[in-house]
Scaffold this active site. Structure first.
Site, PDB file in Angstrom:
ATOM      1  CB  CYS A 115      -1.088   0.156   1.104  1.00  0.00           C
ATOM      2  SG  CYS A 115      -2.474   1.231   0.957  1.00  0.00           S
ATOM      3  CG  HIS A 210      -3.558  -3.095   3.273  1.00  0.00           C
ATOM      4  ND1 HIS A 210      -2.739  -2.590   4.148  1.00  0.00           N
ATOM      5  CD2 HIS A 210      -4.147  -1.914   2.671  1.00  0.00           C
ATOM      6  CE1 HIS A 210      -2.671  -1.284   4.113  1.00  0.00           C
ATOM      7  NE2 HIS A 210      -3.519  -0.893   3.285  1.00  0.00           N
ATOM      8  CD  GLU A 212      -1.553  -5.839   5.634  1.00  0.00           C
ATOM      9  OE1 GLU A 212      -1.768  -4.436   5.951  1.00  0.00           O
ATOM     10  OE2 GLU A 212      -1.413  -5.959   4.472  1.00  0.00           O
TER      11      GLU A 212
END
Length: 235
Positions: A115, A210, A212
């Site tokens: 990001c 993202h 994650e």
């Protein structure tokens, strides 16, 4: 060990003072990949970072993960004015992150940028950003959408897929890619979603989303962290 620059928390209810933090999801994704995450933070005066000092600090690590965060100051990529939507600018963090990305790429240190991290690397290499994608109806905040990935790219190899569901939270995007930078993934609206450096001496991948957010349930997104740790072990 994988170095992850800290972000600053203005308040932390469990502590007496402001905190330096990293997203737990990022840390856990590195752990799942078999890496040992370690937080590093800027300590130079605001807006500056000594290249030699940053290089020395990175030398003890096997890889670098540049996480998400607030917007880069527009003057960092030559913009004369600042859009009203720009938020959470931290001049000290900007200077440190930009120098970290340059040092890692120069040293061939495996680097995954997420990001804001993608935007940092693009600016460090002379690229620019669009300060706002056009308001709430065009930005990619709180949005999960499909991303098409170039076959044979480092990102496609890490994901083991040429299409991925991406969890996004950004209102800015790459405008002009930096020197040597190639866009290797895009959203349906054309937004650049991954950047790579074919001439890089070490493993490098940058994604605008993202990974994650969904890595614990999605092997494709976890694959980006796995690829970073594999590259770090090979050094």
């Amino acid at each position: 060990m994988i170095a992850i620059p800290a972000r600053f928390s203005a308040s932390a209810s469990a502590l007496r003072h402001a905190a330096e933090v990293n997203a737990r999801a990022l840390v856990e994704a590195v752990w799942r990949a078999g890496g040992e995450p370690a937080t590093i933070h800027p300590h130079a005066p605001a807006g500056t970072a000594d290249p030699a000092e940053v290089t020395d600090r990175l030398a003890r690590f096997d890889g670098l993960l540049l996480p998400g965060g607030g917007d880069l100051a527009p003057h960092r990529y030559g913009a004369a004015e600042t859009h009203r939507s720009v938020y959470d600018v931290d001049d000290r963090q900007d200077g440190f992150d930009l120098e970290l990305s340059r040092a890692a790429l120069s040293a061939g240190l495996p680097l995954l940028a997420v990001c804001r991290g993608l935007q940092v690397v693009n600016v460090a290499l002379g690229g620019t950003l669009r300060q706002d994608m056009g308001g709430p109806d065009r930005e990619h905040r709180h949005l999960v959408h499909p991303v098409s990935v170039r076959p044979g790219s480092a990102v496609a190899e890490a994901l083991r897929a040429e299409r991925v569901e991406a969890s996004c939270y950004h209102h800015q995007r790459v405008d002009r890619p930096g020197t040597g930078v190639e866009v290797t993934a895009r959203a349906a609206d054309g937004t650049p979603e991954a950047l790579e450096l074919p001439g890089a001496t070490g493993w490098f991948a940058a994604v605008q989303w993202h990974p994650e957010d969904t890595a614990a349930q999605d092997p494709a997104n976890q694959g980006l962290f796995d690829a970073l740790v594999r590259a770090a072990r090979r050094r």
